[in-house]
Design an enzyme around this catalytic site. Structure first.
Site, PDB file in Angstrom:
ATOM      1  N   HIS A   1      68.446  29.962  -8.977  1.00 16.18           N
ATOM      2  CA  HIS A   1      69.252  28.968  -9.698  1.00 16.18           C
ATOM      3  C   HIS A   1      69.935  27.975  -8.769  1.00 16.18           C
ATOM      4  O   HIS A   1      70.325  26.899  -9.206  1.00 16.18           O
ATOM      5  CB  HIS A   1      70.278  29.666 -10.588  1.00 16.18           C
ATOM      6  CG  HIS A   1      69.673  30.198 -11.853  1.00 16.18           C
ATOM      7  ND1 HIS A   1      68.327  30.212 -12.091  1.00 16.18           N
ATOM      8  CD2 HIS A   1      70.249  30.733 -12.958  1.00 16.18           C
ATOM      9  CE1 HIS A   1      68.094  30.737 -13.276  1.00 16.18           C
ATOM     10  NE2 HIS A   1      69.254  31.072 -13.826  1.00 16.18           N
TER      11      HIS A   1
ATOM     12  N   GLU B   1      59.023  37.078  -5.863  1.00 18.23           N
ATOM     13  CA  GLU B   1      58.576  37.372  -7.235  1.00 18.23           C
ATOM     14  C   GLU B   1      57.479  36.401  -7.586  1.00 18.23           C
ATOM     15  O   GLU B   1      57.617  35.191  -7.331  1.00 18.23           O
ATOM     16  CB  GLU B   1      59.728  37.092  -8.197  1.00 18.23           C
ATOM     17  CG  GLU B   1      60.389  38.282  -8.754  1.00 18.23           C
ATOM     18  CD  GLU B   1      61.472  37.846  -9.713  1.00 18.23           C
ATOM     19  OE1 GLU B   1      61.227  37.012 -10.597  1.00 18.23           O
ATOM     20  OE2 GLU B   1      62.577  38.356  -9.548  1.00 18.23           O
TER      21      GLU B   1
ATOM     22  N   GLU C   1      60.184  47.820 -10.604  1.00 23.94           N
ATOM     23  CA  GLU C   1      61.470  47.214 -10.966  1.00 23.94           C
ATOM     24  C   GLU C   1      61.579  47.341 -12.473  1.00 23.94           C
ATOM     25  O   GLU C   1      60.797  46.757 -13.229  1.00 23.94           O
ATOM     26  CB  GLU C   1      61.550  45.746 -10.539  1.00 23.94           C
ATOM     27  CG  GLU C   1      62.914  45.161 -10.943  1.00 23.94           C
ATOM     28  CD  GLU C   1      63.099  43.699 -10.580  1.00 23.94           C
ATOM     29  OE1 GLU C   1      62.536  43.237  -9.572  1.00 23.94           O
ATOM     30  OE2 GLU C   1      63.828  43.023 -11.334  1.00 23.94           O
TER      31      GLU C   1
ATOM     32  N   ASN D   1      69.111  36.978  -6.100  1.00 18.73           N
ATOM     33  CA  ASN D   1      68.081  36.015  -6.469  1.00 18.73           C
ATOM     34  C   ASN D   1      68.713  34.614  -6.456  1.00 18.73           C
ATOM     35  O   ASN D   1      69.664  34.349  -7.199  1.00 18.73           O
ATOM     36  CB  ASN D   1      67.557  36.373  -7.875  1.00 18.73           C
ATOM     37  CG  ASN D   1      66.508  35.395  -8.373  1.00 18.73           C
ATOM     38  OD1 ASN D   1      66.660  34.194  -8.190  1.00 18.73           O
ATOM     39  ND2 ASN D   1      65.478  35.898  -9.009  1.00 18.73           N
TER      40      ASN D   1
ATOM     41  N   HIS E   1      67.297  42.091 -14.135  1.00 19.97           N
ATOM     42  CA  HIS E   1      67.236  41.128 -15.228  1.00 19.97           C
ATOM     43  C   HIS E   1      68.448  41.267 -16.144  1.00 19.97           C
ATOM     44  O   HIS E   1      68.703  42.336 -16.681  1.00 19.97           O
ATOM     45  CB  HIS E   1      65.959  41.217 -16.064  1.00 19.97           C
ATOM     46  CG  HIS E   1      65.529  39.860 -16.521  1.00 19.97           C
ATOM     47  ND1 HIS E   1      66.131  39.225 -17.569  1.00 19.97           N
ATOM     48  CD2 HIS E   1      64.626  38.995 -16.018  1.00 19.97           C
ATOM     49  CE1 HIS E   1      65.591  38.026 -17.702  1.00 19.97           C
ATOM     50  NE2 HIS E   1      64.680  37.854 -16.776  1.00 19.97           N
TER      51      HIS E   1
ATOM     52  N   ARG F   1      57.418  30.073  -9.051  1.00 26.14           N
ATOM     53  CA  ARG F   1      56.714  29.950 -10.330  1.00 26.14           C
ATOM     54  C   ARG F   1      55.525  29.022 -10.175  1.00 26.14           C
ATOM     55  O   ARG F   1      55.527  28.115  -9.330  1.00 26.14           O
ATOM     56  CB  ARG F   1      57.661  29.417 -11.408  1.00 26.14           C
ATOM     57  CG  ARG F   1      58.832  30.336 -11.707  1.00 26.14           C
ATOM     58  CD  ARG F   1      59.618  29.842 -12.897  1.00 26.14           C
ATOM     59  NE  ARG F   1      58.911  30.054 -14.131  1.00 26.14           N
ATOM     60  CZ  ARG F   1      59.172  31.042 -14.991  1.00 26.14           C
ATOM     61  NH1 ARG F   1      60.152  31.889 -14.774  1.00 26.14           N
ATOM     62  NH2 ARG F   1      58.456  31.173 -16.080  1.00 26.14           N
TER      63      ARG F   1
ATOM     64  N   ARG G   1      59.248  25.024 -10.775  1.00 22.56           N
ATOM     65  CA  ARG G   1      60.406  24.364 -11.391  1.00 22.56           C
ATOM     66  C   ARG G   1      61.688  24.533 -10.580  1.00 22.56           C
ATOM     67  O   ARG G   1      62.597  23.748 -10.714  1.00 22.56           O
ATOM     68  CB  ARG G   1      60.621  24.853 -12.827  1.00 22.56           C
ATOM     69  CG  ARG G   1      61.072  26.275 -12.903  1.00 22.56           C
ATOM     70  CD  ARG G   1      61.461  26.641 -14.319  1.00 22.56           C
ATOM     71  NE  ARG G   1      60.293  26.838 -15.164  1.00 22.56           N
ATOM     72  CZ  ARG G   1      60.315  27.593 -16.252  1.00 22.56           C
ATOM     73  NH1 ARG G   1      61.432  28.177 -16.626  1.00 22.56           N
ATOM     74  NH2 ARG G   1      59.233  27.768 -16.971  1.00 22.56           N
TER      75      ARG G   1
ATOM     76  N   THR H   1      63.084  32.246 -18.712  1.00 25.65           N
ATOM     77  CA  THR H   1      63.093  33.225 -17.638  1.00 25.65           C
ATOM     78  C   THR H   1      62.057  34.286 -17.998  1.00 25.65           C
ATOM     79  O   THR H   1      61.482  34.247 -19.080  1.00 25.65           O
ATOM     80  CB  THR H   1      64.508  33.835 -17.460  1.00 25.65           C
ATOM     81  OG1 THR H   1      64.478  34.765 -16.369  1.00 25.65           O
ATOM     82  CG2 THR H   1      64.995  34.546 -18.703  1.00 25.65           C
ATOM     83  N   THR H   2      61.810  35.208 -17.072  1.00 24.92           N
ATOM     84  CA  THR H   2      60.774  36.221 -17.308  1.00 24.92           C
ATOM     85  C   THR H   2      61.069  36.969 -18.608  1.00 24.92           C
ATOM     86  O   THR H   2      62.172  37.454 -18.825  1.00 24.92           O
ATOM     87  CB  THR H   2      60.758  37.222 -16.127  1.00 24.92           C
ATOM     88  OG1 THR H   2      60.787  36.486 -14.911  1.00 24.92           O
ATOM     89  CG2 THR H   2      59.528  38.093 -16.177  1.00 24.92           C
TER      90      THR H   2
ATOM     91  N   HIS I   1      61.736  33.578  -6.984  1.00 26.53           N
ATOM     92  CA  HIS I   1      60.560  33.580  -7.863  1.00 26.53           C
ATOM     93  C   HIS I   1      59.846  32.245  -7.672  1.00 26.53           C
ATOM     94  O   HIS I   1      60.386  31.193  -8.028  1.00 26.53           O
ATOM     95  CB  HIS I   1      61.037  33.744  -9.318  1.00 26.53           C
ATOM     96  CG  HIS I   1      59.931  33.873 -10.310  1.00 26.53           C
ATOM     97  ND1 HIS I   1      60.165  34.171 -11.633  1.00 26.53           N
ATOM     98  CD2 HIS I   1      58.584  33.758 -10.201  1.00 26.53           C
ATOM     99  CE1 HIS I   1      59.012  34.226 -12.288  1.00 26.53           C
ATOM    100  NE2 HIS I   1      58.037  33.973 -11.438  1.00 26.53           N
TER     101      HIS I   1
END
Ligand code: PXP
Length: 239
Positions: A9, A69, A150, A6, A190, A44, A48, A99-100, A42
């Site tokens: 970041h 995601e 997941e 992922n 995660h 969002r 962001r 985060t999620t 992801h």
């Protein structure tokens, strides 16, 4: 067990200055060359970190599985159907969360999920649902048409004692076994790190994990030496 990296970041660092570096697409290429089976981002609602353009560019560049995601909002569904990732992982999303936080409640959102899954699958997109390690949620994920679950490993990852970690790990393992028995595929993700991945890597039923924070955090540090040497060399090269 396969690793999907992922790269959110990487985009978070870029967005901190609203500039063009570091590019998550470059990070994705390097991750794939290093052995990742694919890339997760992801997108969002608040954009962001990952931007729509990143997802489009990744669609053109990722060789393995591009996993998007997303929360199943009408707006994000439109983006997903337009770009066509290989896979979509539906997640809950709170506006202020860092985060999620936790998995989907497939029971409470059954009708919306069923509709979103049907649309994504009709477009040839494999659908995964991010759920807590709970056999009831696994069953509902199967009922609404998911291909994959997941399983949320964050509670296991955050456990403060070895006993708590063992108990939470068992929940992940049992949920993964239940998923396979129900004809689903099991992924995990995660909070996984270089320190806690070992037991998860031993669960045969989990075919893939998605790791973001820990890999990006480590890449910053393992890359620091070379990055500083390059800047020092530029300074020294000035007459
Ligand atoms: N899986 C899901 C559903 C996530 O939302 C995230 C975080 O974006 C991850 C996996 C990766 O988590 P981490 O960044 O803690 O490795």
């Amino acid at each position: 067990m396969r690793l999907s990296v992922n790269v959110d970041h990487v985009a978070t660092i870029r967005q901190a200055r609203m500039t063009d570096e570091p590019d998550p697409v470059w990070a994705a290429v390097q991750a794939e060359l290093a052995g990742a089976c694919g890339i997760t981002v992801h997108l969002r609602g608040d954009r962001r970190h990952i931007q729509d353009r990143d997802v489009r560019t990744l669609r053109e560049t990722v060789v393995g599985v591009l996993n998007l995601e997303m929360r199943a909002t009408p707006e994000l569904m439109e983006v997903a159907l337009d770009i066509g990732p290989d896979m979509a992982t539906l997640v809950p999303e709170g506006e202020r969360e860092l985060t999620t936080q936790g998995g989907l409640d497939v029971i409470a959102e059954e009708a919306e999920l069923r509709e979103a899954i049907a649309k994504l699958k009709a477009a040839g997109i494999t659908v995964s649902l991010f759920i807590d390690p709970d056999v009831v949620q696994v069953g509902r994920a199967k009922a609404v048409g998911a291909d994959i679950v997941e399983i949320h490993t964050g509670i296991f990852a955050d456990a403060e004692t070895p006993e708590d970690a063992q108990r939470e790990f068992e929940k992940v393992r049992v949920a993964a076994i239940a998923a396979i028995e129900m004809g689903l595929r099991a992924h995990g993700g995660h909070g996984l790190t270089y320190r806690n991945i070992h037991p998860i890597a031993g669960v045969d039923e989990i075919e893939e994990v998605s790791v973001g924070h820990s890999v990006v955090a480590r890449s910053v540090l393992v890359g620091m030496d070379l990055a500083v040497r390059e800047m020092v060399a530029l300074l020294e090269g000035v007459e």
